[in-house]
Structure formats: C-alpha cells, structure tokens
Scaffold this active site. Structure first.
Site, short mmCIF file in Angstrom:
data_model
loop_
_atom_site.label_atom_id
_atom_site.label_comp_id
_atom_site.label_asym_id
_atom_site.label_seq_id
_atom_site.Cartn_x
_atom_site.Cartn_y
_atom_site.Cartn_z
N SER A 42 47.56 47.58 42.11
CA SER A 42 46.50 48.56 41.88
C SER A 42 45.10 47.98 42.03
CB SER A 42 46.65 49.17 40.49
OG SER A 42 46.70 48.16 39.51
N ASP A 304 39.52 51.32 32.95
CA ASP A 304 40.43 52.19 32.20
C ASP A 304 41.27 51.38 31.23
OD1 ASP A 304 42.41 50.99 33.67
OD2 ASP A 304 42.74 52.68 35.02
N HIS A 308 42.48 47.96 34.57
CA HIS A 308 41.76 47.97 35.84
C HIS A 308 40.29 47.74 35.52
CE1 HIS A 308 45.33 50.58 36.82
NE2 HIS A 308 45.47 49.46 37.51
#
Ligand SMILES: *[C@@H]1O[C@H](CO)[C@@H](O)[C@H](O)[C@H]1NC(C)=O
Ligand SMILES: *[C@@H]1O[C@H](CO)[C@@H](O)[C@H](O)[C@H]1NC(C)=O
Ligand SMILES: *[C@@H]1O[C@H](CO)[C@@H](O)[C@H](O)[C@H]1NC(C)=O
Ligand SMILES: *[C@@H]1O[C@H](CO)[C@@H](O)[C@H](O)[C@H]1NC(C)=O
Ligand SMILES: *[C@@H]1O[C@H](CO)[C@@H](O)[C@H](O)[C@H]1NC(C)=O
Ligand SMILES: *[C@@H]1O[C@H](CO)[C@@H](O)[C@H](O)[C@H]1NC(C)=O
Length: 343
Positions: A42, A304, A308
C-alpha cells in the site's frame, strides 16, 4: 554491494570490450533513467486495489485530497514512488490494473504493480491483492507483450529495461499481525521465516533480472534499530540479512546493482526531529475511518490508522533515498547514474 564490485564490473567491461551504456547522453531524451517500475504494498500502490475485491481500499475521500481528489493511493497526496518518479523527471507510474490494453502498449516510462495488504508470500494478505508473484507476472506481460509494441527493437528494449529503475518495496505485511498468515508464520522460527522471505524475494528479483532489470532499490522493513530482535521487531532478522543476500545476488547476476531503502533511518530521522520538517504530530493519524480529516496534513506523520503516512512523510522518505542517507550503499541518484553493462 561495495564500490569495488561495481568498479570490477566496469573494468571487466573495458577489458572484455563489451557495450557500455552511459545513460547520461542516452537516446531516451535527457532522462537519467528510462522508466520506474514499482513492486510493493500500500505504501506505493497507485490504485491497483481499487480494481480488486478487498477491504484494503483507498478508493474514497479523503485519500488523494491533496492530489486533485484522485483516489487509489493510501495517502493524502503522492506516495514515495511518485516523488521518486518526479525527481527522475518521469511521470508518476500509473497503476497497472487502472490501464486499458491500449494504454499498456503505449507506456514506456514505468508502471506500478503494487497492491495494498499484499506481501512477498502468496499467503499474506486479506481479500484479493496482487502478491509479489502476481506483480512479477504482470511485469512479465508488460515486457513480453506490451513494451514490444512501443519499442519495436529488441536491443533498444533491453537497453531501456537495463536503464530503468526497479523499486521492490514489499514485506511490511509479511510481518504484520493482521496480514500475515499464522499457519505459515507459526511453522518457522523468526530466523527461518526471514530466510524464507529472503529466498522468495531473491527468486522474484532473479526473474526481474532475467527479463532485463538491472538497477534495484529493495526495502529494509524494520522500524526498530539494527540487531534489535525483540518482540515486534522480528523484521530485523530480514533487514540485517538483506545486504549479504543482495551482495550474493549482485555477484551472481552480471551487471546488476542493488541498494537498500532503510525505513528505520527515515523513521528515526523524522521522529527524532519532527520540527525540522514542520511536523508537529508524530503519534496520531490525520484521518480515522469515517471521521474528519485533519485540516493541515503537512503537520502529520501518519495519514490513517493503518500506518500509512502523509504525503509529506513520503516526500521526506523519497528525498532521503534519492540523495540523503536512507538508501545504501547507493543513493537513487547514484544508482540512476551508474553505468550498466549490456550483454
Ligand atoms: C484511473 O484511470 C481513470 C481513467 O483514465 C482516471 O480518471 C483515474 O484518475 C485513474 N486513477 C488513478 C489512481 O490513477
Ligand atoms: C475534493 O472532494 C471534496 C469532498 O467531496 C470536495 O469538498 C472538494 O471540493 C474536492 N476538491 C477538489 C479539488 O476537487
Ligand atoms: C504463488 O502463486 C503463484 C501463482 O500466482 C504460483 O505460481 C507460485 O508457485 C506460488 N508460490 C508458492 C511459494 O507457493
Ligand atoms: C490455517 O489452517 C487451518 C487448518 O488447515 C485452516 O482451517 C485455516 O483456514 C487456515 N488459516 C488461514 C488463515 O489460512
Ligand atoms: C532458503 O534457500 C536455501 C537455498 O536454496 C535453502 O537451503 C533453505 O532451506 C531455504 N530456507 C527456507 C527457510 O526456506
Ligand atoms: C527495540 O525496539 C523497540 C521498539 O522500537 C524499543 O522499544 C526498544 O527499546 C528497542 N531495544 C533496543 C535494545 O534497542
């Protein structure tokens, strides 16, 4: 991994009278590298997961809030790969799954195959995602099916691939409590698990090399210091063994060159002196699911609650790897300029 290795390769090259590509004045306009190909999770996903059935999504506001509301990246703006591309004067690598067949046959400046929640192992992840194996599979398709349509000359294509940069930034999730598969992790002691992951990573890097890749940036996962193998720091077994593994690969794969991106160095630098970067909050995330988003994203380290980071943190990481101290033994800038032996 040492300068002497590169020197040896270069001198061997002259002795053997092989073709030396100096990319500074190459035929790919005036860019240092031809393309940036991205493999990872991610932290560098540019929107692949938006096309997959997975709870690991960034396909909604406020993801991309500082990038014209373009969703799909797991941050408020650009991620680390996007910044690296920018520094190399390349477009931000688009997500493979977000491209049409026609677009895939046109793009010669790099693609992102990265996928949130995925890892080195097939068994890592929640929901659908692109495992490293699948990412390499799609890259194989790019090289064998798509690129020949745009670069209609075998030698030119191999030059282009050798002169491109390959980010292999994956492995966080193989060490994540939520994403890793306990059935697998429980089979190994931490040392062997690291070896298993390193074996898999090495295998995939070999495949990339066989397809034409030469210049690699590989992720050193841990946010704990060197030699710290305490609970929650198990990924240190991986990071501490990585240089030796890559050195071995570099000696086996003629003309290959590797550098390691050390997450810990960046993490340490930011948390040690956040004010230097204008960051005032290193603890709380800027955004928690379905809550409000913090008004000034540039003051936060975390975007978040899934660890991340904000665009500003990814920018620092990219800069530190490009010309700072986060990547060794080479900065990306040095890697980009390194002469590669064609054969
Ligand atoms: C995906 O492709 C669409 C159509 O080209 C584009 O509008 C969108 O911005 C792309 N998404 C990302 C994350 O690049
Ligand atoms: C982004 O989306 C938000 C929420 O839908 C909206 O308020 C804002 O105006 C949008 N910004 C841009 C630049 O489109
Ligand atoms: C991982 O999955 C791929 C198919 O996507 C398969 O070819 C490969 O053998 C698998 N690797 C392992 C270690 O099971
Ligand atoms: C672990 O193995 C058990 C028994 O084979 C199986 O029922 C379970 O689904 C597996 N768990 C995962 C996360 O794969
Ligand atoms: C890693 O690969 C080596 C060499 O092929 C092998 O001997 C070793 O058992 C592998 N380790 C693990 C944990 O799979
Ligand atoms: C190892 O890392 C953990 C987590 O960052 C930290 O709490 C601990 O103090 C470290 N231990 C050593 C010996 O550095």
């Amino acid at each position: 991994m040492e300068n002497s290795v590169l020197f040896f390769l270069l001198s061997f090259c002259f002795v053997a009278n092989q073709v030396l590509i100096t990319n500074v004045n190459g035929d790919e306009q005036h860019r240092l590298v031809s393309a940036l190909y991205v493999f990872g999770d991610s932290h560098v996903d540019a929107g692949n997961n938006a096309h997959l059935n997975t709870p690991a999504q960034a396909n909604r506001w406020p993801y991309g809030i500082d990038l014209y509301n373009i969703t799909g990246r797991f941050t408020n703006g650009k991620n680390m790969a996007d910044f690296i591309a920018t520094y190399l004067d390349l477009p931000m690598p688009p997500a493979y799954l977000n491209l049409t067949d026609f677009e895939r046959s046109q793009i010669t400046t790099g693609i992102s195959y990265a996928s949130g929640a995925c890892g080195i192992l097939n068994t890592t992840g929640v929901g659908e995602c692109l495992t490293l194996s699948k990412q390499v599979g799609y890259f194989t398709s790019t090289v064998t099916k798509d690129l020949p349509k745009a670069i209609n000359d075998k030698e030119k294509l191999q030059k282009n691939l050798a002169n491109s940069l390959y980010l292999v930034l994956i492995g966080n999730n193989d060490y994540s409590e939520r994403m890793s598969n306990k059935n697998v992790t429980n089979k190994y002691c931490p040392q062997d698990y690291a070896d298993y992951l390193l074996n898999e990573t090495s295998g995939h890097i070999k495949t990339l090399y066989e397809l034409g890749a030469r210049k690699f940036v590989v992720l050193g996962i841990s946010t704990c210091g060197p030699q710290n193998y305490t609970k929650g720091c198990e990924s240190r077994y991986y990071v501490d063994k990585l240089p030796q593994r890559l050195q071995k690969l570099q000696s086996e794969l003629f003309g290959s060159i590797f550098t390691i991106y050390d997450v810990y160095k960046v993490y340490n630098k930011i948390t040690g002196n956040p004010q230097k970067y204008g960051i005032t909050n290193t603890q709380e995330p800027c955004y928690v699911d379905h809550g409000p988003v913090c008004p000034d994203r540039s003051k936060y380290l975390k975007f978040d609650q899934y660890s991340h980071q904000t665009q500003v943190a990814y920018e620092i990481a990219a800069k530190e790897c490009f010309s700072g101290t986060a990547c060794s033994p080479y900065t990306i800038s040095q890697l980009a300029k390194a002469s590669i032996i064609n054969h």
